[in-house]
Design a protein around this motif. Structure first.
Motif, PDB file in Angstrom:
ATOM      1  N   GLU A   1       9.948  -1.621   9.997  1.00 58.48           N
ATOM      2  CA  GLU A   1      11.197  -1.024  10.450  1.00 58.48           C
ATOM      3  C   GLU A   1      12.386  -1.775   9.878  1.00 58.48           C
ATOM      4  OE1 GLU A   1       9.749   2.112  13.076  1.00 58.48           O
ATOM      5  OE2 GLU A   1      11.627   1.666  12.028  1.00 58.48           O
ATOM      6  N   ALA A   2      13.561  -1.140   9.933  1.00 57.93           N
ATOM      7  CA  ALA A   2      14.793  -1.745   9.422  1.00 57.93           C
ATOM      8  C   ALA A   2      15.039  -3.090  10.091  1.00 57.93           C
ATOM      9  CB  ALA A   2      15.972  -0.805   9.685  1.00 57.93           C
TER      10      ALA A   2
ATOM     11  N   ASP B   1       0.840  -1.190   0.000  1.00 55.41           N
ATOM     12  CA  ASP B   1       0.000   0.000   0.000  1.00 55.41           C
ATOM     13  C   ASP B   1       0.883   1.251   0.000  1.00 55.41           C
ATOM     14  OD1 ASP B   1      -3.100   0.756   0.743  1.00 55.41           O
ATOM     15  OD2 ASP B   1      -1.651   2.240   1.502  1.00 55.41           O
ATOM     16  N   PRO B   2       0.515   2.254  -0.787  1.00 59.89           N
ATOM     17  CA  PRO B   2       1.345   3.470  -0.868  1.00 59.89           C
ATOM     18  C   PRO B   2       1.549   4.159   0.469  1.00 59.89           C
ATOM     19  CG  PRO B   2      -0.269   3.428  -2.655  1.00 59.89           C
ATOM     20  CD  PRO B   2      -0.627   2.301  -1.729  1.00 59.89           C
ATOM     21  N   SER B   3       0.605   4.002   1.396  1.00 63.78           N
ATOM     22  CA  SER B   3       0.752   4.679   2.692  1.00 63.78           C
ATOM     23  C   SER B   3       1.623   3.906   3.677  1.00 63.78           C
ATOM     24  CB  SER B   3      -0.631   4.917   3.313  1.00 63.78           C
ATOM     25  OG  SER B   3      -1.272   3.683   3.584  1.00 63.78           O
ATOM     26  N   ALA B   4       2.028   2.682   3.309  1.00 64.69           N
ATOM     27  CA  ALA B   4       2.910   1.901   4.197  1.00 64.69           C
ATOM     28  C   ALA B   4       4.298   2.538   4.231  1.00 64.69           C
ATOM     29  CB  ALA B   4       2.988   0.459   3.729  1.00 64.69           C
ATOM     30  N   GLU B   5       4.942   2.483   5.411  1.00 69.14           N
ATOM     31  CA  GLU B   5       6.292   3.026   5.577  1.00 69.14           C
ATOM     32  C   GLU B   5       7.301   1.884   5.612  1.00 69.14           C
ATOM     33  OE1 GLU B   5       4.746   6.490   8.647  1.00 69.14           O
ATOM     34  OE2 GLU B   5       6.772   5.663   8.891  1.00 69.14           O
ATOM     35  N   ILE B   6       8.324   1.996   4.776  1.00 66.02           N
ATOM     36  CA  ILE B   6       9.378   0.982   4.747  1.00 66.02           C
ATOM     37  C   ILE B   6      10.709   1.668   5.036  1.00 66.02           C
ATOM     38  CG2 ILE B   6      10.567  -0.735   3.342  1.00 66.02           C
ATOM     39  CD1 ILE B   6       8.042  -1.140   1.757  1.00 66.02           C
ATOM     40  N   HIS B   7      11.351   1.240   6.112  1.00 68.48           N
ATOM     41  CA  HIS B   7      12.641   1.807   6.520  1.00 68.48           C
ATOM     42  C   HIS B   7      13.727   0.763   6.253  1.00 68.48           C
ATOM     43  CE1 HIS B   7      10.515   5.099   8.528  1.00 68.48           C
ATOM     44  NE2 HIS B   7       9.682   4.173   8.987  1.00 68.48           N
ATOM     45  N   PRO B   8      14.567   0.967   5.248  1.00 65.39           N
ATOM     46  CA  PRO B   8      15.539  -0.059   4.865  1.00 65.39           C
ATOM     47  C   PRO B   8      16.587  -0.287   5.957  1.00 65.39           C
ATOM     48  CG  PRO B   8      15.922   1.993   3.672  1.00 65.39           C
ATOM     49  CD  PRO B   8      14.630   2.168   4.424  1.00 65.39           C
TER      50      PRO B   8
ATOM     51  N   ALA C   1      24.498  -1.096  17.087  1.00 64.08           N
ATOM     52  CA  ALA C   1      23.503  -2.168  17.138  1.00 64.08           C
ATOM     53  C   ALA C   1      22.660  -2.144  15.883  1.00 64.08           C
ATOM     54  CB  ALA C   1      22.613  -2.012  18.378  1.00 64.08           C
ATOM     55  N   LEU C   2      22.287  -3.374  15.456  1.00 65.84           N
ATOM     56  CA  LEU C   2      21.442  -3.468  14.263  1.00 65.84           C
ATOM     57  C   LEU C   2      20.020  -3.100  14.594  1.00 65.84           C
ATOM     58  CD1 LEU C   2      22.816  -6.776  12.733  1.00 65.84           C
ATOM     59  CD2 LEU C   2      23.456  -4.440  12.210  1.00 65.84           C
TER      60      LEU C   2
ATOM     61  N   PRO D   1      10.888  -8.301  12.709  1.00 65.39           N
ATOM     62  CA  PRO D   1      10.480  -9.699  12.790  1.00 65.39           C
ATOM     63  C   PRO D   1      11.039 -10.484  11.601  1.00 65.39           C
ATOM     64  CG  PRO D   1       8.706  -8.434  11.856  1.00 65.39           C
ATOM     65  CD  PRO D   1       9.794  -7.437  12.218  1.00 65.39           C
ATOM     66  N   ILE D   2      11.174 -11.786  11.789  1.00 61.42           N
ATOM     67  CA  ILE D   2      11.511 -12.710  10.706  1.00 61.42           C
ATOM     68  C   ILE D   2      10.262 -13.551  10.476  1.00 61.42           C
ATOM     69  CG2 ILE D   2      12.975 -14.624   9.978  1.00 61.42           C
ATOM     70  CD1 ILE D   2      15.066 -13.467  12.045  1.00 61.42           C
ATOM     71  N   ILE D   3       9.606 -13.335   9.344  1.00 61.16           N
ATOM     72  CA  ILE D   3       8.314 -13.968   9.081  1.00 61.16           C
ATOM     73  C   ILE D   3       8.494 -14.952   7.928  1.00 61.16           C
ATOM     74  CG2 ILE D   3       5.902 -13.576   8.462  1.00 61.16           C
ATOM     75  CD1 ILE D   3       6.218 -10.705   9.543  1.00 61.16           C
ATOM     76  N   TRP D   4       8.205 -16.227   8.193  1.00 56.35           N
ATOM     77  CA  TRP D   4       8.358 -17.246   7.167  1.00 56.35           C
ATOM     78  C   TRP D   4       7.156 -17.226   6.205  1.00 56.35           C
ATOM     79  CZ3 TRP D   4      10.769 -22.413   9.300  1.00 56.35           C
ATOM     80  CH2 TRP D   4      12.011 -22.118   9.879  1.00 56.35           C
ATOM     81  N   SER D   5       7.289 -17.985   5.151  1.00 55.17           N
ATOM     82  CA  SER D   5       6.293 -17.988   4.070  1.00 55.17           C
ATOM     83  C   SER D   5       4.921 -18.432   4.565  1.00 55.17           C
ATOM     84  CB  SER D   5       6.753 -18.915   2.949  1.00 55.17           C
ATOM     85  OG  SER D   5       7.962 -18.457   2.392  1.00 55.17           O
ATOM     86  N   GLY D   6       3.893 -17.844   3.965  1.00 51.15           N
ATOM     87  CA  GLY D   6       2.526 -18.279   4.212  1.00 51.15           C
ATOM     88  C   GLY D   6       1.891 -17.744   5.464  1.00 51.15           C
TER      89      GLY D   6
END
Length: 843
Positions: free
Chosen positions: A283-284, A259-266, A842-843, A303-308
């Motif tokens: 978030e990054a 969605d265009p309104s979503a924020e993605i921080h690399p 820190a990462l 988070p680390i989110i697996w498939s499905g």
């Protein structure tokens, strides 16, 4: 060159993620670890690959097929019956290996230049080359020391904290010649580190180590898995991404809609066919698998989110791992370190607290708060055992539910129907914990011989006299009044070996706990004759006539501990005139200041009564401080020297066993009596084992740890020490004061410095590499020998704290002062520089 990819591991420490998935198939950046390894091999010109399988073998075969899609040729070998170990499974395919070959682990993430390692191997004409790297904390790996040519000088698999002598570790990647496999037996479990490499070194075969540059992470546990994901996302390891980089630090797979309104921080990675709703924040550090749906107004931080998986509206995810096909409903919160197994469901507005693990296919009801693992029991940490037993804050770390599970884990490593003893000190917290341990033991079909409240020497002695396979003792920690210490003994009364401890840890963390049928539940038998059994052994090793006729007067301070219920009964049989102080049982712990006040009072009583000597009995009967006839305390190295002198006077040409850091006065004393000194690692188990395995040992231990009399039982025993000292003084017709003046004068100083865990290994390696080999001794820590063998300096890492201990020893005080000042400055400067180098954002 062919490669053997070891992919048989079940990944028990990655559970619940690996309950239905082999560890090599766990994804990093949405690709299995094994795929990253195959791509690495191909990059380095290796296209013939043999994959060894055991756990869920069809998963890998179905994914990789014949390897054509990946540009390689794959042959599969399945271990049908039982695992043969890292080396055994390679021995099993020896007929496929007719030239130099590479072995690589299927559960590590790396970008090493393997070509360079192969060229190194060929140039050195090695039979085996270990690919090595340097890590901040080497405790979980095999530590290796190599010389300037790269030849392996020393190898230690998974050392304890005090055994670390380098930060250079084995990565599980090897280049081997086929003839080395003849050193391995057929169809038997064997390991490269434990079996093959020690045999090659013993036969003087050319074994080399190649220190590789680049990234390496052993994905052996959940924290390492998360870190490997984040490192890969931050480009700290060279891996091939499966998706295009649509803008700097953002990778998105085909057919995904954001969605265009979503924020993605690399940096952020999003797989194929994903949907991310309006106003959602990524978030990054966020990694999203294929076919994942994220609702509106969700807040995702690393988070680390697996498939499905499906993530509902307004859900909050914080540095967690979400397995395949998991459904997280609206407004649910999943916090740091949580791991949710595949196909589980988290209800609306449910809350999962940090560190909780949820096994596959579980259901968490809407609004529920989950504070423990959604399986039997809970997990607190990766390692249970420290330098000595299991210790933790009373009723915070060491709780009834923890103790039940720990007892079950210990019992699960024993045969059903085995018998063990359980004992404790007199305090209520120890009673609570021991009863919980008993419940856990019973639940797995182990029978308990309950000694109730007794001193540790009694518990060890009883084990030797009974048909039991081990024992447990619970007490307040001798050095930390707010901590409980749980100690485990084997069938000889010796503290469990590190190998046995690791088996208990494995059962505990894997939750691999046996469940006894109702008619096989263990029983509890109270043992009332423990003190009489101990007293009988006590009497057999004393000259009763001498002691009874000594006319000596003793003053013994029991500091309100359970030993006050034991020793007076025994001394009364010998007609000893013993004045008893503080023998009643007190449930509250004593502070160090209170014990020191009581020691001063003991000295005053000894002097007033003109007693032969006094003793303060500590650590539930294991340790003591002596007081001479004028009321002066005798402890530490002086006490060690005194006991060594007394025992070798009584038993000339005997052997004394001491920890590595003990003052050199013991060698001076041994020379006077034509005796021998054996130094061991600075832990109780090493001392006990050395006392049992070496001939003619008359005394072991030290003033700090206590003293062992091997003919009585294998543990420390302050109570027998008092009686034996009385016997020896009677034979010699002397008092302690004059004897003390005859002890050797040795200058022995120690200093403790703060040292972060991540620096310990590199510090030890630095000391080894900057010291000539003939001036090194690596019993425990790094001991640097001067030309005069009586002059030495020791750097000993602390096994339980972020500390290193420095010791200097000589007859020359100036040498000690100068050497301590020089090395203290060098060590402090090295620690400072390493901290500056290793600090990173820190990462």
């Amino acid at each position: 060159m062919r490669a053997v990819l070891m992919a048989g591991g079940s990944g028990t420490r990655l559970r619940p993620l690996t309950c239905d998935l082999p560890k090599p198939m766990v994804p990093i950046l949405n690709r299995p670890i094994a795929e990253h390894i195959i791509r690495l091999l191909k990059r380095n010109g290796i296209t013939e690959i043999i994959i060894t399988l055991h756990y869920l073998p069809d998963t890998l075969r179905d994914y990789f097929q014949d390897g054509q899609d990946f540009g390689v040729q794959i042959t599969y070998v399945v271990e049908q019956d039982q695992p043969l170990g890292t080396a055994g499974c390679v021995k099993n395919i020896a007929d496929l290996l007719d030239s130099s070959f590479l072995v690589i682990s299927g559960d590590s993430v790396t970008d090493f230049e393997l070509k360079a390692a192969i060229q190194f191997h060929q140039h050195r004409a090695a039979k085996a080359t270990l690919v090595l790297t340097r890590v901040p904390n080497p405790l979980d790996f095999g530590v290796v020391i190599i010389d300037s040519e790269g030849r392996v000088r020393q190898f230690l698999e998974k050392p304890s904290a005090s055994e670390v002598f380098s930060d250079t570790v084995n990565t599980g990647t090897y280049i081997l010649e086929p003839e080395v496999l003849r050193y391995l037996p057929d169809n038997q479990e064997s390991d490269f580190s434990q079996h093959l490499f020690p045999r090659l070194l013993a036969q003087a075969e050319p074994v080399y180590g190649y220190v590789a540059e680049g990234y390496w992470c052993d994905v052996g546990h959940l924290e390492a898995y998360r870190q490997a994901q984040y490192d890969a996302l931050h480009r700290q390891v060279r891996l091939e991404y499966g998706y295009p980089e649509v803008r700097t630090g953002v990778w998105i797979g085909e057919n995904s809609q954001i969605d265009p309104s979503a924020e993605i921080h690399p940096p952020v990675l999003i797989g194929r066919n994903c949907r991310v709703g309006a106003r959602t924040i990524l978030e990054a550090g966020t990694i999203i698998g294929d076919n994942v749906t994220v609702g509106s107004d969700a807040d995702l931080k690393r988070p680390i989110i697996w498939s499905g998986a499906t993530i509902g509206d307004e859900a909050h995810l914080r540095a967690c791992t979400v397995g395949r096909g998991v459904q997280i409903a609206r407004r649910a919160s999943v916090l740091e370190g949580v791991v949710i197994g595949s196909l589980s469901t988290v209800g609306e507005e449910a809350h999962i607290s940090p560190g909780v693990r949820v096994w596959p296919s579980k259901q968490i009801e809407p609004g529920a708060t989950l504070n423990i693992n959604l399986i039997w029991g809970s997990m607190a940490q990766r390692h249970l055992f420290g330098q000595r037993g299991v210790a933790g804050l009373a009723n915070i770390d060491i709780t009834p539910e923890f103790a039940v599970k720990l007892g079950a884990a210990f019992g699960s490593t024993l045969r059903p129907g085995s018998r063990v003893t359980v004992s404790r000190d007199q305090r209520s917290i120890s009673r609570m914990v021991s009863r919980s341990l008993i419940a856990g033991l019973m639940s797995v079909g182990v029978h308990v011989q309950n000694l109730e409240s007794t001193a540790i020497p009694v518990a060890r002695s009883v084990i030797l006299a009974m048909d039991v396979v081990g024992g447990i003792h619970v007490r307040l920690h001798p050095d930390r009044a707010d901590h409980v210490l749980i100690e485990f003994f084997d069938g000889h009364g010796i503290d469990l070996s590190k190998g046995r401890e690791k088996k208990i840890e494995a059962a505990y963390f894997k939750e691999d706990l046996r469940r006894a049928a109702i008619d096989e539940i263990g029983t509890v038998t109270p043992i009332s004759q423990a003190i009489s059994t101990y007293a009988a052994a006590f009497e057999q090793h004393l000259n009763l006539t001498l002691v009874a006729n000594s006319q000596a007067k003793l003053v013994v301070d029991y500091v309100y501990a359970v030993s006050g219920a034991v020793l007076p009964q025994i001394l009364s049989k010998f007609n000893c005139d013993a004045v008893v102080l503080n023998a009643s049982l007190r449930k509250a712990a004593l502070s160090r200041q209170e014990r020191e006040t009581m020691l001063v009072q003991l000295g005053q009583v000894v002097q007033a009564l003109q007693a032969t000597f006094g003793a303060q009995v500590l650590a539930n009967g294991e340790q003591l401080i002596l007081v001479d006839e004028v009321g002066s305390p005798i402890r530490g190295d002086t006490l060690t020297a005194l006991m060594a002198h007394m025992m070798l006077t009584y038993h000339p040409r005997g052997t004394i066993v001491v920890p590595v850091q003990t003052s050199g006065a013991v060698e001076d004393i041994a020379r006077r009596h034509d005796g021998q000194v054996i130094r061991t690692k600075a832990n109780p188990t090493a001392l006990m084992e050395a006392c049992q395995t070496n001939a003619n040992v008359v005394l072991g231990g030290s003033g700090e740890m206590g003293f062992i009399f091997p003919k009585l039982h294998p543990g420390f025993d302050a109570m027998f020490c008092i009686a034996k000292l009385l016997e020896m003084l009677t034979v010699q017709g002397r008092s302690l004061g004059p004897i003390l003046t005859e002890l050797p004068r040795v200058c022995h100083r120690s200093v403790s410095l703060r040292c972060p865990w991540a620096v310990k290994g590199s510090l030890m390696r630095h000391l080894v590499e900057t010291t000539a080999t003939d001036h090194l001794e690596l019993i425990d820590g790094v001991k640097i020998l001067a030309d005069n063998p009586d002059n030495w300096f020791l750097v000993l890492p602390d096994a339980g704290e972020p500390l290193v201990h420095l010791f200097a020893n000589s007859h020359n005080r100036q040498w000690v002062d100068n050497t301590m000042a020089r090395y203290q400055s060098e060590v402090q400067e090295f620690i400072r520089k390493e901290q500056d180098t290793k600090e990173s954002p820190a990462l």
